[in-house]
Design a protein around this motif. Sequence first.
Motif, PDB file in Angstrom:
ATOM      1  N   ALA B 104       0.942  -1.386   0.064  1.00 42.24           N
ATOM      2  CA  ALA B 104      -0.032  -0.104  -0.002  1.00 42.24           C
ATOM      3  C   ALA B 104       0.851   1.468   0.075  1.00 42.24           C
ATOM      4  O   ALA B 104       0.374   2.175  -0.513  1.00 42.24           O
ATOM      5  N   VAL B 105       2.346   1.275   0.550  1.00 40.27           N
ATOM      6  CA  VAL B 105       3.051   2.268   0.795  1.00 40.27           C
ATOM      7  C   VAL B 105       3.419   2.522  -0.769  1.00 40.27           C
ATOM      8  O   VAL B 105       3.730   3.594  -1.360  1.00 40.27           O
ATOM      9  N   GLU B 106       4.086   1.354  -1.317  1.00 43.54           N
ATOM     10  CA  GLU B 106       4.642   1.469  -2.685  1.00 43.54           C
ATOM     11  C   GLU B 106       3.715   2.001  -3.826  1.00 43.54           C
ATOM     12  O   GLU B 106       4.329   3.074  -4.354  1.00 43.54           O
ATOM     13  N   SER B 107       2.565   1.736  -3.887  1.00 44.05           N
ATOM     14  CA  SER B 107       1.595   2.280  -4.812  1.00 44.05           C
ATOM     15  C   SER B 107       0.273   2.267  -4.253  1.00 44.05           C
ATOM     16  O   SER B 107      -0.425   1.441  -4.280  1.00 44.05           O
ATOM     17  N   LYS B 109      -2.796   3.496  -4.640  1.00 39.29           N
ATOM     18  CA  LYS B 109      -4.179   3.307  -5.133  1.00 39.29           C
ATOM     19  C   LYS B 109      -4.019   2.258  -6.193  1.00 39.29           C
ATOM     20  O   LYS B 109      -4.993   1.504  -6.337  1.00 39.29           O
ATOM     21  N   LYS B 110      -3.044   2.376  -6.974  1.00 35.84           N
ATOM     22  CA  LYS B 110      -3.089   1.369  -8.290  1.00 35.84           C
ATOM     23  C   LYS B 110      -1.735   0.904  -8.542  1.00 35.84           C
ATOM     24  O   LYS B 110      -0.474   1.670  -8.106  1.00 35.84           O
ATOM     25  N   VAL B 111      -1.509  -0.133  -9.269  1.00 34.98           N
ATOM     26  CA  VAL B 111      -0.348  -0.593  -9.943  1.00 34.98           C
ATOM     27  C   VAL B 111      -0.201  -0.045 -11.166  1.00 34.98           C
ATOM     28  O   VAL B 111      -1.081  -0.045 -12.105  1.00 34.98           O
ATOM     29  N   LEU B 112       1.272   0.467 -11.394  1.00 30.86           N
ATOM     30  CA  LEU B 112       1.310   0.916 -12.516  1.00 30.86           C
ATOM     31  C   LEU B 112       1.197  -0.070 -13.856  1.00 30.86           C
ATOM     32  O   LEU B 112       2.270  -1.067 -13.794  1.00 30.86           O
ATOM     33  N   VAL B 113       0.443  -0.143 -14.741  1.00 32.51           N
ATOM     34  CA  VAL B 113       0.599  -0.781 -15.927  1.00 32.51           C
ATOM     35  C   VAL B 113       1.597  -0.676 -17.027  1.00 32.51           C
ATOM     36  O   VAL B 113       2.547  -1.506 -17.293  1.00 32.51           O
ATOM     37  N   TRP B 114       1.470   0.502 -17.598  1.00 30.11           N
ATOM     38  CA  TRP B 114       2.239   1.072 -18.763  1.00 30.11           C
ATOM     39  C   TRP B 114       2.975   2.188 -18.163  1.00 30.11           C
ATOM     40  O   TRP B 114       2.647   2.923 -17.667  1.00 30.11           O
ATOM     41  N   PRO B 115       4.306   2.005 -18.259  1.00 28.49           N
ATOM     42  CA  PRO B 115       4.873   0.746 -19.012  1.00 28.49           C
ATOM     43  C   PRO B 115       5.705  -0.009 -17.972  1.00 28.49           C
ATOM     44  O   PRO B 115       6.255  -1.021 -18.506  1.00 28.49           O
ATOM     45  N   ASP B 116       5.383   0.130 -16.573  1.00 30.18           N
ATOM     46  CA  ASP B 116       6.258  -0.829 -15.826  1.00 30.18           C
ATOM     47  C   ASP B 116       5.909  -2.274 -15.944  1.00 30.18           C
ATOM     48  O   ASP B 116       6.679  -3.018 -16.011  1.00 30.18           O
ATOM     49  N   LEU B 117       4.503  -2.592 -15.636  1.00 31.13           N
ATOM     50  CA  LEU B 117       4.128  -4.114 -15.771  1.00 31.13           C
ATOM     51  C   LEU B 117       4.374  -4.572 -17.153  1.00 31.13           C
ATOM     52  O   LEU B 117       5.042  -5.760 -17.234  1.00 31.13           O
ATOM     53  N   VAL B 118       4.135  -4.020 -18.180  1.00 24.68           N
ATOM     54  CA  VAL B 118       3.985  -4.372 -19.575  1.00 24.68           C
ATOM     55  C   VAL B 118       5.676  -4.802 -19.821  1.00 24.68           C
ATOM     56  O   VAL B 118       5.871  -5.665 -20.449  1.00 24.68           O
ATOM     57  N   TYR B 119       6.454  -3.805 -19.634  1.00 27.57           N
ATOM     58  CA  TYR B 119       8.056  -4.104 -19.752  1.00 27.57           C
ATOM     59  C   TYR B 119       8.344  -5.364 -19.138  1.00 27.57           C
ATOM     60  O   TYR B 119       9.157  -6.084 -19.746  1.00 27.57           O
ATOM     61  N   ASN B 202      -6.509  -8.448  -0.180  1.00 26.01           N
ATOM     62  CA  ASN B 202      -6.391  -8.119  -1.402  1.00 26.01           C
ATOM     63  C   ASN B 202      -5.483  -7.210  -1.708  1.00 26.01           C
ATOM     64  O   ASN B 202      -5.541  -5.886  -1.314  1.00 26.01           O
ATOM     65  N   GLY B 203      -4.359  -7.333  -2.467  1.00 27.16           N
ATOM     66  CA  GLY B 203      -3.412  -6.497  -3.077  1.00 27.16           C
ATOM     67  C   GLY B 203      -2.195  -6.517  -2.169  1.00 27.16           C
ATOM     68  O   GLY B 203      -1.342  -5.646  -2.463  1.00 27.16           O
ATOM     69  N   TYR B 204      -2.076  -7.329  -1.099  1.00 29.98           N
ATOM     70  CA  TYR B 204      -1.101  -7.338  -0.099  1.00 29.98           C
ATOM     71  C   TYR B 204      -0.835  -8.677   0.309  1.00 29.98           C
ATOM     72  O   TYR B 204      -1.677  -9.486   0.540  1.00 29.98           O
ATOM     73  N   TYR B 205       0.384  -9.077   0.925  1.00 28.09           N
ATOM     74  CA  TYR B 205       0.528 -10.388   1.476  1.00 28.09           C
ATOM     75  C   TYR B 205       0.342 -10.070   2.828  1.00 28.09           C
ATOM     76  O   TYR B 205       0.391  -9.075   3.649  1.00 28.09           O
ATOM     77  N   THR B 206      -0.396 -11.208   3.339  1.00 26.50           N
ATOM     78  CA  THR B 206      -0.689 -11.197   5.077  1.00 26.50           C
ATOM     79  C   THR B 206      -0.984 -12.634   5.253  1.00 26.50           C
ATOM     80  O   THR B 206      -1.441 -13.706   4.453  1.00 26.50           O
ATOM     81  N   PHE B 207      -0.598 -13.074   6.635  1.00 27.10           N
ATOM     82  CA  PHE B 207      -1.098 -14.258   7.132  1.00 27.10           C
ATOM     83  C   PHE B 207      -2.126 -14.265   8.384  1.00 27.10           C
ATOM     84  O   PHE B 207      -3.348 -14.684   8.199  1.00 27.10           O
TER      85      PHE B 207
END
Lengths: 216, 356
Positions: B104-107, B109-119, B202-207
């Motif tokens: 949640a701190v890194e991004s 609201k959203k995950v960057l798709v273009w260009p980060d994820l696609v690249y 949702n969107g982060y790791y937790t146990f």
Amino acid sequence: MADTPEVPKPAGAIPPPIVAAPAAASVAPASAAPVAKPAAAPLKPRPKVQMVWEPKELHRRDWMLVGAWSLFAVASLLSTIFYIVRFLFPNVTYEPPLQFKAGLPTEYAPGRVDERYKAAFGTWIVRDDRGLYALSTTCTHLGCTPNWLEGEQKFKCPCHGSGFRKSGINFEGPAPRPLERYRVGLADDGQMIVDKSVKFQEEKGEWLNPEAFLYV
Amino acid sequence: MKDFFNALADPSRFFLIFTVAVLAMLRWREFFTAPKVALTIFAGAVIFFVWALKDPGFKANISKPDNIPIIFMLFLVGYFSWLSLYRAVKNDRRIDRGELPEEAVESPKKVLVWPDLVYSEFICMLIGTAILVIWAILLKAPLEEPANPNKTPNPSKAPWYFLGLQEMLVYFDPWLAGVILPGLIVNGLMAIPYVDTNPKGNGYYTFKERPFAITSFFFGFVVLWVSMIILMTFLRGPNQAFFGPFEQWNLHKVEPTVNIQFSQIFWQQWLGTSRPINWLMREMPGILLVLGYLAVTPIVLAKTVCKKMVTQMGNPRFLTMMIMFLIMVAMPIKMVLRWTCNLQFIVNIQELALNI
């Protein structure tokens, strides 16, 4: 739709036949688009969306179209049915004959499982103290071909580990029922006949049938 | 030493050790995911492999072209299990301190798709293609002689990714293990978003926030799927007999087993009478057992242990989830019963070709 004839028709739409349409609407749709464009550009009234389907009167030309499509549909349907039926009767079948002669009963040694007809007919012929019977080589679990292990005196399937005794009774692994036996009998020349078209299943009590066992 | 490992590879022991190991990893995750401990385990696994490769039989089994992807998969499953738990432990500590999870701190609201994820996806695709090409050049495809219905290869094994299904077929009828249960697996996975509406995780790791969900996932995937692939690949030899990793694959390994049905145990061993002739009477104990397991257990659980879960999920969701869960747990129960008691079927109606 009928009251806004200046609007260019989408390609392929059938022009409304009743209204005395201007020339632009009745020419072929491909050439209609570029011709009608400059006239319609400044106004651009939104075409009314027809929410309710109204049956249109079909012209002679439309009847030809309908006829052509129906012909195509009927022809596809008929040929599909024909080829599905045709598919069920292959030109060549590799099934060996269901009846075969398995030699004289004296050729088989007592207490042995004979594998000479395994490859050609999928049958083991077993002789015990009293006589002969023919076992199917199809595992009753999922249809693999088990192997006869002489040292362990059992049939063992390599797929899921089902085991059958010499009699065909299942005793280990997942096979739910014993191996099937085929009808056996004697021909006039004294040879043994195996008829694979008749099967006897132990769990139905059919092994007691006199044709499932050949007394020697 | 080799005898020790062979003894561990007995199926029920192997399964028990595997299950306990996975559960222990989840329970003491803070210890096991510490980089030093994880690296030590990894080094131990590598040392074991190097030492074991000196054994010719083990080497022959491991280096079959068919089995190489499984070795890759084992290390990948280990790595990703560690990664997810490591990050979950970190996040759980942050949440305990009242901070937001790392993701949640890194991004926010959203995950960057273009260009980060696609690249990065594109680069992964290139690397993956390169690995596949090199692999295909170095190792010949394990093609065999033309199929012959009279000669089934011994042992006959499915492609490695289906070995879990094949292992299931050893314990259940084809209609159940080949049709119903795979269908339930697929449909159950599809039902997860509708059954599990809990937004936590949702969107982060937790146990800590999802202990039951994550434990069931680890049990279903790592224990029931991956361990079955290992079992089927490395521990099953000719005639589907069990062999230790350092045992010779002997065609004539004698396994004196004789199946027993639940109706025999119930009527003959417990009641000391002969089995009734009517099949419905004969199989009634087994039928009641299966129905009771699937119908009564969820109700009992809902009234006792899982009260909180029922109020959170509502009855239909809870029932769907619980029945799926119970069917999943039924798998190892049946397997262990076969290994230890030679129990073949709980319900065995040969008259209707219906066995459970």
